[in-house]
Design a protein around this motif. Structure first.
Motif, mmCIF file in Angstrom:
data_model
loop_
_atom_site.group_PDB
_atom_site.id
_atom_site.type_symbol
_atom_site.label_atom_id
_atom_site.label_comp_id
_atom_site.label_asym_id
_atom_site.label_seq_id
_atom_site.Cartn_x
_atom_site.Cartn_y
_atom_site.Cartn_z
ATOM 1 N N UNK A 178 -7.468 13.863 7.076
ATOM 2 C CA UNK A 178 -6.285 13.523 7.817
ATOM 3 C C UNK A 178 -5.442 12.783 6.768
ATOM 4 N N UNK A 179 -6.067 12.344 5.737
ATOM 5 C CA UNK A 179 -5.207 11.692 4.590
ATOM 6 C C UNK A 179 -4.554 12.869 3.752
ATOM 7 N N UNK A 180 -5.289 14.084 3.673
ATOM 8 C CA UNK A 180 -4.512 15.265 2.926
ATOM 9 C C UNK A 180 -3.293 15.685 3.740
ATOM 10 N N UNK A 181 -3.573 15.608 5.214
ATOM 11 C CA UNK A 181 -2.337 16.143 5.792
ATOM 12 C C UNK A 181 -1.109 15.221 5.690
ATOM 13 N N UNK A 182 -1.413 13.797 5.787
ATOM 14 C CA UNK A 182 -0.394 12.782 5.200
ATOM 15 C C UNK A 182 0.122 13.197 3.756
ATOM 16 N N UNK A 183 -0.650 13.438 3.005
ATOM 17 C CA UNK A 183 -0.152 13.693 1.546
ATOM 18 C C UNK A 183 0.653 14.807 1.442
ATOM 19 N N UNK A 184 0.375 15.885 2.332
ATOM 20 C CA UNK A 184 1.246 17.102 2.391
ATOM 21 C C UNK A 184 2.790 16.705 2.810
ATOM 22 N N UNK A 185 2.879 15.970 3.827
ATOM 23 C CA UNK A 185 4.140 15.288 4.442
ATOM 24 C C UNK A 185 4.853 14.535 3.496
ATOM 25 N N UNK A 186 4.313 13.740 2.914
ATOM 26 C CA UNK A 186 4.782 12.813 2.022
ATOM 27 C C UNK A 186 5.297 13.580 0.635
ATOM 28 N N UNK A 187 4.490 14.191 0.123
ATOM 29 C CA UNK A 187 4.684 15.360 -0.996
ATOM 30 C C UNK A 187 5.914 16.016 -0.989
ATOM 31 N N UNK B 204 0.876 -1.194 0.012
ATOM 32 C CA UNK B 204 -0.069 -0.039 -0.091
ATOM 33 C C UNK B 204 0.930 1.255 -0.069
ATOM 34 N N UNK B 205 1.849 1.145 0.882
ATOM 35 C CA UNK B 205 2.899 2.273 0.708
ATOM 36 C C UNK B 205 3.411 2.680 -0.509
ATOM 37 N N UNK B 206 3.822 1.558 -1.378
ATOM 38 C CA UNK B 206 4.551 1.696 -2.610
ATOM 39 C C UNK B 206 3.470 2.281 -3.557
ATOM 40 N N UNK B 207 2.285 1.727 -3.540
ATOM 41 C CA UNK B 207 1.206 2.567 -4.369
ATOM 42 C C UNK B 207 0.934 3.830 -4.125
ATOM 43 N N UNK B 208 1.111 4.111 -2.871
ATOM 44 C CA UNK B 208 0.754 5.450 -2.623
ATOM 45 C C UNK B 208 1.691 6.397 -2.853
ATOM 46 N N UNK B 209 3.079 6.161 -2.630
ATOM 47 C CA UNK B 209 4.379 6.849 -3.125
ATOM 48 C C UNK B 209 4.157 7.161 -4.606
ATOM 49 N N UNK B 210 3.910 5.836 -5.350
ATOM 50 C CA UNK B 210 3.852 6.025 -6.659
ATOM 51 C C UNK B 210 2.852 6.830 -7.396
ATOM 52 N N UNK B 211 1.772 6.888 -6.886
ATOM 53 C CA UNK B 211 0.830 8.098 -6.993
ATOM 54 C C UNK B 211 1.208 9.662 -6.966
ATOM 55 N N UNK B 212 1.958 9.557 -5.617
ATOM 56 C CA UNK B 212 2.557 10.961 -5.504
ATOM 57 C C UNK B 212 3.530 11.075 -6.667
ATOM 58 N N UNK B 213 4.234 10.319 -6.931
ATOM 59 C CA UNK B 213 5.345 10.690 -7.915
ATOM 60 C C UNK B 213 4.639 11.258 -9.229
#
Length: 683
Positions: free
Chosen positions: A204-213, A3-12
């Protein structure tokens, strides 16, 4: 990890310029992948014979960036052509932005540092001085650590193993000094149709996305996932099993209304009272400067300035200006906790605290708690019942423990009124309609904490004292929230300098690890006492599923219904047969030996009996030739009183801590310890 890889892949895919890569240790990714009948490049979609693919991979290695024994390789998606990466945590590494690469050991070290009130920058200073090495920019490492926590799978349950996912008793308060910088004037008013419902998961998912982005951006680019304070999209955190749904309430926008109802005026009154108490702590020069900024006459004594400013604070614009000066830009963070010290909910206020903030959280719970302890209980009840007039969340008696009659108020003031809420210990059977799952009761009370119980001016609030309820008195520590804040204040020096998203993300993470630590200790204590396996039931409460019974103990001797029937106070009679099992009971002997084992910790909690908590230190005097502990004696006499009541008789028992005061040198009058109603009997 998938799940982590899918999420980071989308962010890329959101990045347009940065080439992302995979991190690995030297020599890991040098062989092609066999995909019959050919071979495939590990960095892209190139397929061919072995020699061809090996030669092709060498071009990737020429562009790779080496960091000691660690190398980063670019990888391209064969479908869309985007470059991407994912974390190779199996190698003990965390790649933040292809330049800042942290070891997992460093990440866990920084986590423990933050939990122990040490800023990431200070922890890195210690490491630099210890290892005689200069590390990367500390801000980059901080963002890398937050990136690590965002990609770590945390459940954020925010529930207690003792009270469960639906605590019947909660305590609430505000950490007013935990703030983040925020231009209040830049916050847009919500649209007219907005009713205060916010999707908690989406926020809270948007907060996580800001950190990851942040790991996909160049330093000079603005974060496209940036989260800014907003009345429309700003949510508290409530555990997924505790909240009623993913739609929760946040009605802070209502604090802006120009026309104020009785409830809203009560909100402002309490906030003004707190602000005034904080203003008293300001130095005269600082206070005079603040008064001048508000357009008020700055001449006179400190008390003159305070009186003028308090009068001026009745207007919202002046109130906001004073609030930002004293408290900071945001309104601190409010928590709801269970008596065990677990945080069940946290809300990061945009504006000044009021009962509205706690009502938002309580009304978002799946099951409304039976007892709420708060330092402005009357204002909370007025506001909450005003918002829900059809069902009146706080009832009966408007959240008081008894009807507000002159007799009850006078009795409560004299300390003679006692209201038993037995369902706090034994669930109602049958339960009330819409009763709480833990207690079966549909009654809901709002009480003052012990520190603020005498601050109220309304005489009816004498019926909101914890001491009126024997099941709460002595068991509930109403200052448990203040004890949490005493530790969290040590974080203010670094937490208050973070951006809003980083502040709320890291604060929720800190509270999560706090909860995990408290729960883990509680489970270990249960296992040590029970000698069995502990699991969580459907309500999130710890239960014993297996007891390790010694082989030489007959299962017939195991405690069961026969023992329960023998020990019920309603079945005890004034005869020897009621006070002995009459048979050899090995498990009972083992239990007694365990309790009286003086080699074990003296402060270990053994029994919670009503309002009394008994430790091993209290029990070691029981049955031995020494003075009996008064705590144990009180518990024993309480059973005797119950036995008398079952026999239709009434008896009054004096607290065993009092009789020693009848002796010299105190020589107190024993007559004064008896109830007032008995005084005429002895005259």
């Amino acid at each position: 990890m998938s799940e982590e890889r899918d999420f980071v892949g989308k962010m890329a895919a959101r990045s347009e310029t940065t080439l992302h890569s995979t991190v690995c240790k030297e020599g890991i990714l040098k062989n092609p992948i066999f995909v019959a009948p050919n071979y495939k490049c590990q960095f892209c979609s190139k397929v061919g014979e072995y020699a061809y693919v090996v030669a092709h991979m060498q071009t990737h290695e020429k562009t790779a960036v080496k960091h000691g024994d660690v190398t980063t390789y670019c990888k391209r998606c064969g479908l869309c052509g985007h470059f991407y990466r994912y974390q190779e945590w199996a190698e003990g590494l965390h790649n933040f932005d292809d330049h800042t690469i942290l070891t997992l050991h460093l990440c866990t070290f920084l986590r423990q540092s933050v939990q122990n009130h040490t800023a990431v920058g200070r922890a890195l200073d210690i490491l630099e001085q210890t290892n005689q090495k200069k590390y990367l920019n500390h801000d980059s490492i901080l963002h890398g650590y937050l990136h690590f926590e965002a990609l770590t799978e945390h459940n954020y349950n925010f529930s207690c193993v003792h009270c469960g996912i639906h605590p019947p008793v909660v305590i609430m308060d505000l950490h007013k000094k935990g703030v983040f910088s925020m231009p209040v004037s830049d916050i847009e008013d919500p649209p007219p149709q907005f009713e205060g419902h916010v999707d908690i998961e989406e926020f809270w998912q948007s907060v996580d996305q800001e950190i990851v982005c942040r790991g996909f951006l160049q330093s000079n680019r603005e974060n496209p996932c940036k989260v800014s304070p907003s009345y429309v999209k700003w949510a508290p955190w409530i555990g997924p099993l505790t909240r009623a749904s993913k739609k929760v309430l946040n009605t802070e926008y209502a604090k802006l209304t120009a026309k104020k109802s009785v409830v809203e005026q009560a909100d402002i009154d309490i906030s003004e009272e707190r602000l005034s108490s904080e203003l008293m702590n300001l130095k005269v020069d600082a206070l005079r400067k603040l008064v001048k900024e508000c357009g008020v006459d700055s001449k006179g004594s400190k008390m003159d300035l305070l009186l003028r400013l308090r009068e001026e604070m009745k207007t919202r614009s002046t109130y906001d200006k004073v609030f930002q000066k004293v408290w900071g830009a945001s309104g601190g963070w409010a928590v709801i906790m269970c008596p065990c010290g677990i945080v069940n909910s946290v809300k990061f206020n945009i504006r000044a605290e009021s009962p509205r903030d706690y009502a938002d959280m309580l009304l978002s719970f799946k099951h409304f708690p039976n007892v709420v302890i708060y330092d402005f209980a009357r204002g909370l009840v007025t506001h909450t019942n005003f918002r829900e007039p059809e069902r009146l969340p706080f009832s009966p008696f408007e959240g008081r423990v008894a009807a507000a009659t002159p007799e009850n108020i006078a009795s409560a003031k004299r300390g003679e009124l006692k209201i038993n809420l037995s369902w706090l210990q034994i669930k109602k059977d049958p339960p009330d309609l819409n009763g709480h799952p833990a207690t079966g009761s549909a009654e809901h009370y709002a009480l003052y904490d012990t520190f603020h119980q005498y601050n109220t001016k309304d005489e009816k609030d004498a019926l909101r004292l914890i001491g009126l309820v024997p099941e709460l008195c002595g068991w509930v520590n109403s200052q448990i929230v203040e004890q949490l804040f005493s530790g969290m204040r040590k974080n203010n020096y670094f937490m208050n300098s973070l951006s809003p998203a980083s502040h709320i993300f890291l604060m929720r993470n800190i509270l999560h690890h706090h909860n995990e630590k408290v729960n883990q200790q509680a489970l270990e204590d249960l296992k040590r006492v029970s000698h069995g396996d502990v699991t969580l039931d459907a309500h999130g409460k710890a239960t014993l599923v297996h007891v390790n019974i010694p082989k030489d103990v007959d299962m017939a001797d195991h405690c069961g219904e026969q023992c329960e029937a023998l020990t019920m106070t309603s079945n005890l009679m004034p005869c020897r047969a009621s006070w002995t099992l009459g048979v050899h009971h090995p498990l009972q002997e083992q239990l007694v030996n365990y309790v009286l084992d003086e080699d074990r910790p003296m402060n270990e909690l053994i029994v919670k009996d009503g309002q009394t908590c008994l430790t091993r230190e209290n029990f070691v005097s029981l049955g031995l030739r020494r003075e009996m502990d008064s705590m144990v004696g009180n518990a024993c006499f309480r059973l005797i009183k119950e036995i008398f009541q079952h026999q239709g008789k009434d008896v009054y028992i004096v607290d065993l801590h009092i009789p020693p005061t009848w002796l010299l040198p105190s020589s107190c009058d024993p007559f004064l310890c008896l109830p007032v109603s008995t005084h005429n009997t002895f005259n």
